[in-house]
Design an enzyme around this catalytic site. Structure first.
Site, mmCIF file in Angstrom:
data_model
loop_
_atom_site.group_PDB
_atom_site.id
_atom_site.type_symbol
_atom_site.label_atom_id
_atom_site.label_comp_id
_atom_site.label_asym_id
_atom_site.label_seq_id
_atom_site.Cartn_x
_atom_site.Cartn_y
_atom_site.Cartn_z
ATOM 1 N N LYS A 9 -2.352 -34.292 71.685
ATOM 2 C CA LYS A 9 -3.205 -35.303 72.535
ATOM 3 C C LYS A 9 -2.559 -35.121 74.040
ATOM 4 O O LYS A 9 -1.323 -34.556 74.160
ATOM 5 C CB LYS A 9 -3.197 -36.483 71.849
ATOM 6 N N GLU A 126 -13.304 -30.293 61.407
ATOM 7 C CA GLU A 126 -12.799 -30.087 62.369
ATOM 8 C C GLU A 126 -12.307 -28.857 63.107
ATOM 9 O O GLU A 126 -12.540 -28.722 64.400
ATOM 10 C CB GLU A 126 -11.411 -31.131 62.283
HETATM 11 O O1 CDP Z 1 -4.627 -40.040 63.811
HETATM 12 P P1 CDP Z 1 -4.795 -40.726 62.456
HETATM 13 O O2 CDP Z 1 -5.515 -39.860 61.070
HETATM 14 O O3 CDP Z 1 -3.381 -41.024 61.773
HETATM 15 O O4 CDP Z 1 -5.517 -42.099 62.453
HETATM 16 P P2 CDP Z 1 -6.788 -42.612 62.265
HETATM 17 O O5 CDP Z 1 -6.836 -44.043 61.430
HETATM 18 O O6 CDP Z 1 -7.670 -41.634 61.764
HETATM 19 O O7 CDP Z 1 -7.184 -42.765 63.870
HETATM 20 C C1 CDP Z 1 -7.544 -41.887 64.776
HETATM 21 C C2 CDP Z 1 -6.797 -42.455 66.079
HETATM 22 O O8 CDP Z 1 -7.599 -43.305 66.617
HETATM 23 C C3 CDP Z 1 -5.237 -42.641 66.030
HETATM 24 O O9 CDP Z 1 -4.502 -41.476 65.886
HETATM 25 C C4 CDP Z 1 -5.053 -43.192 67.229
HETATM 26 O O10 CDP Z 1 -5.240 -42.413 68.277
HETATM 27 C C5 CDP Z 1 -6.355 -44.172 67.314
HETATM 28 N N1 CDP Z 1 -6.023 -45.458 66.823
HETATM 29 C C6 CDP Z 1 -5.868 -46.425 67.676
HETATM 30 O O11 CDP Z 1 -5.638 -46.337 68.751
HETATM 31 N N2 CDP Z 1 -5.601 -47.652 67.220
HETATM 32 C C7 CDP Z 1 -5.686 -48.036 66.066
HETATM 33 N N3 CDP Z 1 -5.443 -49.127 65.447
HETATM 34 C C8 CDP Z 1 -6.119 -47.009 64.938
HETATM 35 C C9 CDP Z 1 -6.272 -45.621 65.408
#
Ligand code: CDP
Ligand code: MG
Length: 147
Positions: A9, A126
């Site tokens: 990112k 994706e």
């Molecule tokens: O990236 P990952 O699959 O681990 O997490 P996700 O649950 O799919 O969430 C996607 C992205 O949303 C995360 O990587 C964070 O950048 C953001 N996010 C956030 O800012 N705050 C949260 N509580 C959960 C997700």
């Protein structure tokens, strides 16, 4: 053999972590079959993070991911989807263990450096958002004959 979509990112790009992160996956034994530095469009971001629409962090996520270049990649290998998620570390940075990418370098859950597909279906979806089929340059390593 699986393929997954990994994306460094904007925070990872700007902190100079492309090399470190790519190196981890190379040393693990996975094969990089596509990569590019690119700016994600709003349309791509909406498709990519469709399941998060309506969440409290959604607007920040959309504006952040489209704000500056990301490093988009496709990696190939046995169990690369699950294993790369382990190497990334948990989403919540308080749960991301030292030794993982997020555990070593991320402080905030909304600035957690890297995206990785979480299932075979999402990996295909994706990869299709960010790459054309002809950009995927799969190849066989000669050492694979003995693994
Ligand atoms: O990236 P990952 O699959 O681990 O997490 P996700 O649950 O799919 O969430 C996607 C992205 O949303 C995360 O990587 C964070 O950048 C953001 N996010 C956030 O800012 N705050 C949260 N509580 C959960 C997700
Ligand atoms: Mg996710």
């Amino acid at each position: 053999m699986e393929r997954t979509y990994l994306m460094i990112k904007p925070d990872g790009v700007q902190r100079g972590l492309i090399g470190d992160i790519v190196s981890r996956f190379e040393r693990k034994g996975f094969t990089l079959i596509a990569s590019k530095l690119m700016v994600v469009t709003r349309e791509q971001a909406e498709k990519h993070y469709a399941e998060h629409h309506g969440r409290p962090y959604y607007d920040d996520l959309m504006s952040f991911i489209t704000s500056a270049p990301v490093f988009a990649m496709v990696w190939e290998g046995d169990q690369v989807i699950a294993l790369s998620r382990i190497m990334m570390g948990k989403t919540n940075t308080l749960e991301a263990q030292p030794g993982t990418i997020r555990g070593d370098y991320a402080v905030h859950t909304n600035r957690n450096l890297i995206h990785g597909s979480d299932s075979p279906e999402n990996a295909v979806r994706e990869i299709g958002i960010f790459f054309e089929p002809h950009e995927l340059l799969g190849y066989t390593k000669t050492i694979q004959k003995w693994i």
